[in-house]
Design an enzyme around this catalytic site. Sequence first.
Site, PDB file in Angstrom:
ATOM      1  N   PHE A 193       0.850  -1.192   0.000  1.00  0.00           N
ATOM      2  CA  PHE A 193       0.000   0.000   0.000  1.00  0.00           C
ATOM      3  C   PHE A 193       0.884   1.240   0.000  1.00  0.00           C
ATOM      4  O   PHE A 193       1.768   1.381   0.851  1.00  0.00           O
ATOM      5  CB  PHE A 193      -0.902   0.010   1.237  1.00  0.00           C
ATOM      6  CG  PHE A 193      -1.732   1.256   1.346  1.00  0.00           C
ATOM      7  CD1 PHE A 193      -2.871   1.419   0.574  1.00  0.00           C
ATOM      8  CD2 PHE A 193      -1.358   2.284   2.209  1.00  0.00           C
ATOM      9  CE1 PHE A 193      -3.627   2.589   0.659  1.00  0.00           C
ATOM     10  CE2 PHE A 193      -2.113   3.458   2.307  1.00  0.00           C
ATOM     11  CZ  PHE A 193      -3.252   3.602   1.521  1.00  0.00           C
ATOM     12  N   GLY A 194       0.647   2.151  -0.942  1.00  0.00           N
ATOM     13  CA  GLY A 194       1.405   3.396  -1.028  1.00  0.00           C
ATOM     14  C   GLY A 194       0.538   4.585  -0.660  1.00  0.00           C
ATOM     15  O   GLY A 194      -0.603   4.701  -1.124  1.00  0.00           O
ATOM     16  N   GLU A 206      13.627   3.269   0.693  1.00  0.00           N
ATOM     17  CA  GLU A 206      13.011   3.933   1.845  1.00  0.00           C
ATOM     18  C   GLU A 206      13.688   3.528   3.150  1.00  0.00           C
ATOM     19  O   GLU A 206      13.043   3.225   4.136  1.00  0.00           O
ATOM     20  CB  GLU A 206      11.508   3.618   1.888  1.00  0.00           C
ATOM     21  CG  GLU A 206      10.773   3.928   0.600  1.00  0.00           C
ATOM     22  CD  GLU A 206      10.813   5.421   0.209  1.00  0.00           C
ATOM     23  OE1 GLU A 206      11.263   6.248   1.024  1.00  0.00           O
ATOM     24  OE2 GLU A 206      10.411   5.728  -0.908  1.00  0.00           O
TER      25      GLU A 206
HETATM   26  C1  BEZ Z   1       4.557   5.334   0.495  1.00  0.00           C
HETATM   27  O1  BEZ Z   1       3.784   4.427   0.800  1.00  0.00           O
HETATM   28  O2  BEZ Z   1       4.300   6.129  -0.401  1.00  0.00           O
HETATM   29  C2  BEZ Z   1       5.854   5.411   1.187  1.00  0.00           C
HETATM   30  C3  BEZ Z   1       6.588   4.277   1.387  1.00  0.00           C
HETATM   31  C4  BEZ Z   1       7.793   4.364   2.018  1.00  0.00           C
HETATM   32  C5  BEZ Z   1       8.237   5.576   2.467  1.00  0.00           C
HETATM   33  C6  BEZ Z   1       7.476   6.690   2.270  1.00  0.00           C
HETATM   34  C7  BEZ Z   1       6.267   6.614   1.640  1.00  0.00           C
END
Ligand code: BEZ
Length: 180
Positions: free
Chosen positions: A12-13, A87
């Site tokens: 999920f983003g 990340e």
């Molecule tokens: C995101 O789900 O967009 C996300 C994932 C990792 C770090 C920051 C944001």
Amino acid sequence: MVPMNETSLWIFGYGSLIYKVDFPYLERRPASINGWVRRFWQGSHDHRGLPDAPGRVVTLSPQANIICKGMAYRVEPSVLEHLDFREQNGYARLITEIDFADDCRTDGVVYIATEKNDAFLGDAPLHEIAAHIQRSAGPSGSNRAYLLQLADALRDLSVHDAHVFDLESLILKWPSQQGC
Ligand code: BEZ
């Protein structure tokens, strides 16, 4: 344990994963997760800031009865290695339920930077967060561009996020340093 069948899993983003899709995916669908709110509370030393001048990027903060809307991707497990590297500045994987618009639900992975990580900045008055974003930049570009891209991506998904859009309104009153 990462929920997956033999060949794929859902992630999920809610931030840059909505608009910066530098990984292959098998399927993508607008989705939401329950009990989390999107906030510009995480420091970024490696993408939108520098070690001695971190920027501010989004993480999720727990909050009852709130849903966070974003985009879910069905990916091969190897994509997690790529995202773990991309990340790495304080984010960790969490397994969560992901809800799709058609009432379908699955378990999946979300990356969250909790208040326990060293780069966590936490809350501040909104105008201070906006000013912080306005002055910050790092190897992935300006922090301002990150905020504006996220706001555009949320609009494309018909998602209203007051925190993000209020920051965008503040930032748009100031000139861009880099033409964006
Ligand atoms: C995101 O789900 O967009 C996300 C994932 C990792 C770090 C920051 C944001």
